[in-house]
Design a protein around this motif. Structure first.
Motif: not given
Ligand code: FES
Ligand code: FES
Lengths: 739, 153
Positions: A344-356
């Motif tokens: 994650f630290a080296n990423a060009d991009k991080v995507i993150e989602r929460v599902y409920e």
């Protein structure tokens, strides 16, 4: 018929035969012991009687074949498919076979539990061996009569022939067969020669179902039986303080009003509480009456005062707590590959989602009910329960009886979905009958059933992925759930093995709301979350959705990890088949498609949902479903199961919601809780992968993936990513589907 | 308790019951006709469907006092030998999963086809919309209603 493989097994470990007093043979086997090869029960044929071994196969001198189906039937078709396996190897015509539900005999049946889609998987080889052994003994008996070698004989549909063309029916040689040694070695058929397995066979209870014959627990009655309706705390966290039964007692049909709960409390306080004891510790008020209606009416007339024992919880509170857990630091790491933090630290991009997802009741259409007749000598229990073995043991302990004096008979079940794994309703029935020493049937109303359930827990997932140089480099999934977390090998499901840096963390919150297994536990929502996330990920990466999946699965092939039990080849196989059969990417205008691929319960599934938008409301038109479950034993039953799983999955993902306020469930019947109805259902198009691999479960695996297939299709139609179930409540569209 | 004379499956039954007792419980607990099922008790699921003067009705909502003088048919009386065209279609398609809802589904379908022997797909879906199948055997139910209508025409 060409025997494919000779198979040697230690017969003494699990097979027994006996001549029947009135003629004929009975052949039983003991899977339980076959699992522990060091156990060798002494076989004294003269000592055997029917009750000793609860045989699977009985052949009368008339040649009539009765197969005792050992597994409880909850609608998943094992009462048909397990006997089919025996009949196949026994070489009898299916039409000549009579199937009955075997009574509970835990000493002789392995895993007499319907749950986890595992019934067929566990029984497959042993059921085949039993059928084959029975056939071999009959052939040996015929050969001996003719004075020829058994290898010169052949069998077709219960008729044994020799080289000279002479024949015997099975019935002609059963009495001789019963005196023979059990063969050490039998041949199992080549799957290519199967004539029953793989053929669609109708439900064995079909005639009784369509003519309304007594079949279910609710239909069972005996002379003098009374009906019992139980008043339980209206809110989770409450206990009975006092009650006034005078109005109820004055009703003409009411016989008595009592309280129960002491036995269960004593049992729990003695440290015996086990997984099946999912019930309040409170006292409960029971109305005993002459009819079900009288009992329901009596319960309504009760006046009870409840006190708060533990905090009364609400959906808002659960949301707050689960969100807090997801952003917190307290996790149990369930699998860790590489270093996600670094990725994650080296990423060009991080995507993150929460599902409920919300809590869900099971809502079997036949409400919980059970018959109990407790006398000084014995305890007789009858009804729909998926775990008769544990019910028998707990009731024996609860009432302080010897287990031999407690019998459990299973009826057909009006649905299970996990609810009938728990024995709360059996224990209540037993405690009631113990108190009044009369045969009773405890019957829940729909309101009782829905508001004092064993719910699927509310769960939230936070999924994050890192992208570097256009590639997926890290995947981190966090689960926050009520009461318990994903179990077994689930943390090792896809994409474990496909992504270099991978981690699964879980956290939970202990609630006083009773929760438990619900059709495809955990994966029923996890699949929706994960497969929605991959759809978004493919878009983010600018890669075709199918290609992304194919490539990721390719990575797994070089990953020799025994914990990874899914097969990348088989997942690729179902994906290819679903893409082909659904015309993926080539749908007509106005039709939007969504894809989902998932492995659970040892079965590999890919699904494509086709939807259209009608007045801003999504309408699912078709679901194409490709399944690899190994050999399909009963295609007709399998088809029913798979279609039902898909539609059930759509219904709960789209429409069903269940919340709490001050500990009280906010829905209590089908006017406030939506179940899918015919008008909402698409056509489900099922395709099985054909192979010779041992069969795996079908009751559950088609359910989990469909939520994401629908959500991904809705995204294509609307540009809106749905992350919270039920999707319809989250789309700001109103659709009334109540009857 | 008052006594009611009910005509069920062409037989007269005399039953004692409270006025407000739903026909469902009279059938199940007093007359031993348990084919009619209890699912919700509030008219939402259709498990308890019977024919009253030829129309599909929910027996959980019909009080015994209202049922007097009416011609009531339950699943047990739909045909002599389980060979009503709808029952045959159900068998051919092998509709049931757990089977619990199916008596109600068959009673709804048979009354519907009686009035509309040649329905369109959407008419079938509308007619069956009030019957819940928790096992979601809806595809097969739809197929069986269609098959029954083909057998009729
Ligand atoms: S029980 Fe009558 S409609 Fe549900
Ligand atoms: S078959 Fe189970 S409810 Fe319809």
């Amino acid at each position: 018929m060409t025997p494919s493989k000779k198979l040697t097994f230690s017969r003494r470990s699990f097979l027994k035969t006996s001549a029947l007093a009135g003629g004929g043979i009975i052949i039983g086997f003991n899977l339980f012991n076959s699992c522990k090869s060091d156990v060798k029960p002494a076989i004294d044929l003269s000592q055997l009687n029917y009750n000793d071994f609860n045989a699977f196969i009985k052949i009368s001198p008339e040649g009539k074949v009765t197969i005792f189906s050992p597994n409880p039937e909850i609608g998943q078709g094992v009462k048909t498919s397990m006997p089919m396996i025996i009949a196949e190897e026994l070489e009898v015509a299916w039409e000549d076979v009579y199937v009955v539900q075997a009574p509970l005999d835990t000493a002789n049946y392995n895993r007499q539990v319907a749950g986890g889609s595992q019934s067929i998987r566990h029984g497959w080889t042993a059921l085949r061996q039993t059928g084959a052994t029975a056939k071999q003994m009959l052939v040996n008996a015929a050969a001996a009569k003719w004075g020829v070698d058994a290898s010169e004989c052949s069998v077709k549909e219960g008729v044994i022939s020799n080289a000279k063309g002479e024949t015997f029916n099975y019935g002609d040689v059963v009495n001789e067969a019963a005196t023979l040694e059990i063969p050490e070695e039998v041949s199992l058929k080549d799957p290519n020669d199967f004539t029953i397995i793989g053929q669609g066979k109708g439900n064995v209870d079909i005639d009784r179902i369509i003519t309304g014959k007594p079949l279910f627990g609710l239909d069972y009655k005996v002379e003098g039986m009374l009906y019992a309706s139980v008043l339980r705390p209206p809110a989770f966290g409450q206990k009975l303080e006092s009650y006034d039964a005078s109005a109820a007692k004055s009703l003409p049909g009411v016989v008595d009003v009592i309280t129960i709960g002491k036995k269960v409390r004593a049992y729990n306080e003695a440290g015996n509480r086990n997984w099946s004891m999912v019930m309040s510790d409170s006292d409960k008020v029971v109305v005993i009456a002459k009819t079900t209606w009288d009992a329901f009416k009596g319960k309504k007339a009760l006046k009870a005062v409840w006190k708060t024992d533990t905090p009364l919880e609400s959906t808002e509170k659960h949301d707050e707590i689960l969100n807090g857990l997801l952003t917190g630091k307290e996790f149990n790491t369930r699998r860790k590959d590489g270093d996600v933090a670094k990725a994650f630290a080296n990423a060009d991009k991080v995507i993150e989602r929460v599902y409920e997802s919300p809590f869900l009741p099971h809502n079997t259409l036949e409400p919980m009910n059970f018959f109990a007749d407790v006398t000084d000598e014995k305890v007789n229990l009858v009804g729909p329960v998926q775990t008769p073995e544990s019910a028998q043991k707990v009731v024996a302990d609860l009432l302080g009886r010897d287990i031999e004096t407690v019998s459990v008979d299973m009826t057909r079940m009006g649905g299970g979905f996990g609810r009938r794994l728990y024995g709360d309703f059996v224990y209540e029935a037993a405690e009631i009958s113990d108190a009044i020493r009369k045969p009773i049937k405890m019957v829940s109303s729909r309101e009782d059933d829905m508001t004092t359930g064993v719910y699927r827990p509310a769960i939230k997932y936070r999924i994050a992925a890192s992208i570097k140089d256009g590639k997926l480099t890290g995947y981190h999934l966090k689960e926050a759930a009520v009461n318990s977390n994903m179990y077994g090998l689930i943390p090792n499901f896809f994409p474990a093995g496909a992504v270099e840096n991978y981690q699964v963390d879980t956290a939970n919150y202990r609630s006083n709301i009773t929760t438990g297994a619900w059709r495809a536990p955990y994966t029923n929502f996890l699949a929706s979350a994960e497969q929605s996330f991959f759809d978004e990920l493919a878009e983010e990466l600018g890669v075709d959705r199918v290609k992304l999946h194919m490539d990721l699965l390719e990575n797994v092939k070089n990953n020799p990890d025994p914990k990874i039990e899914y097969s990348p080849e088989r997942l690729q196989g179902v994906l290819k088949l679903a893409v082909e059969k659904s015309n993926w990417g080539k749908s007509e205008s106005g039709v939007y498609q969504g894809l989902s691929v998932y492995y659970c319960h040892n079965t590999h599934v890919a699904e494509v949902a086709d939807i259209t938008m009608e007045n801003g409301i999504p309408s699912v038109k078709k679901v194409t479903c490709a399944i690899d479950c190994g050999i399909v034993i009963n295609p007709l039953g399998a088809m029913n199961q798979c279609k039902g799983g898909v539609l059930d999955g759509i219904g709960h993902a789209m429409y069903s919601d269940f919340g709490f306020s001050n500990g009280v469930p906010q829905s209590n019947n089908f006017n406030s809780y939506q179940l899918i109805r015919m008008g909402q259902t698409p056509k489900v198009d099922i395709h099985f992968i054909e192979n010779d691999i041992d069969p795996t479960g079908l009751g559950e695996p088609t359910l989990p993936p469909v939520g994401a297939a629908v959500a991904n299709a809705i995204y294509k139609a609307t540009g809106k990513r749905l992350t919270k179930q039920p999707y319809m409540s989250n789309m700001n569209v109103e659709e009334k589907i109540l009857g | 308790m008052p006594t009611f004379n009910l005509k069920i499956n062409n037989e007269t039954h005399s039953v004692e019951a409270d006025m407000d007792t739903p026909l469902l419980w009279v059938l199940r607990d007093k007359i031993n006709l348990v084919g009619t099922k209890f699912g919700c008790g509030i008219g939402q699921c259709g498990s308890c469907t019977v024919h009253v003067d030829g129309n599909a009705m929910r027996s959980c909502l019909l009080q015994v006092s209202q049922a007097e003088g009416m011609d009531i048919t339950t699943i047990e009386g739909l045909s002599e030998n389980g060979d009503h065209v709808v029952q045959q279609a159900w068998k051919e398609v092998d509709v049931p999963q757990c089977g619990y809802c199916q008596a109600g589904q068959i009673m709804t379908a048979s009354a519907f086809l009686n009035n509309n022997p040649n329905p369109s797909e959407s008419e079938i879906r509308n007619a069956m919309h009030g019957n819940i199948c928790r096992c979601a055997a809806y595809n097969s139910i739809e197929e069986a209603v269609k098959l029954a209508s083909e057998k009729l025409s």
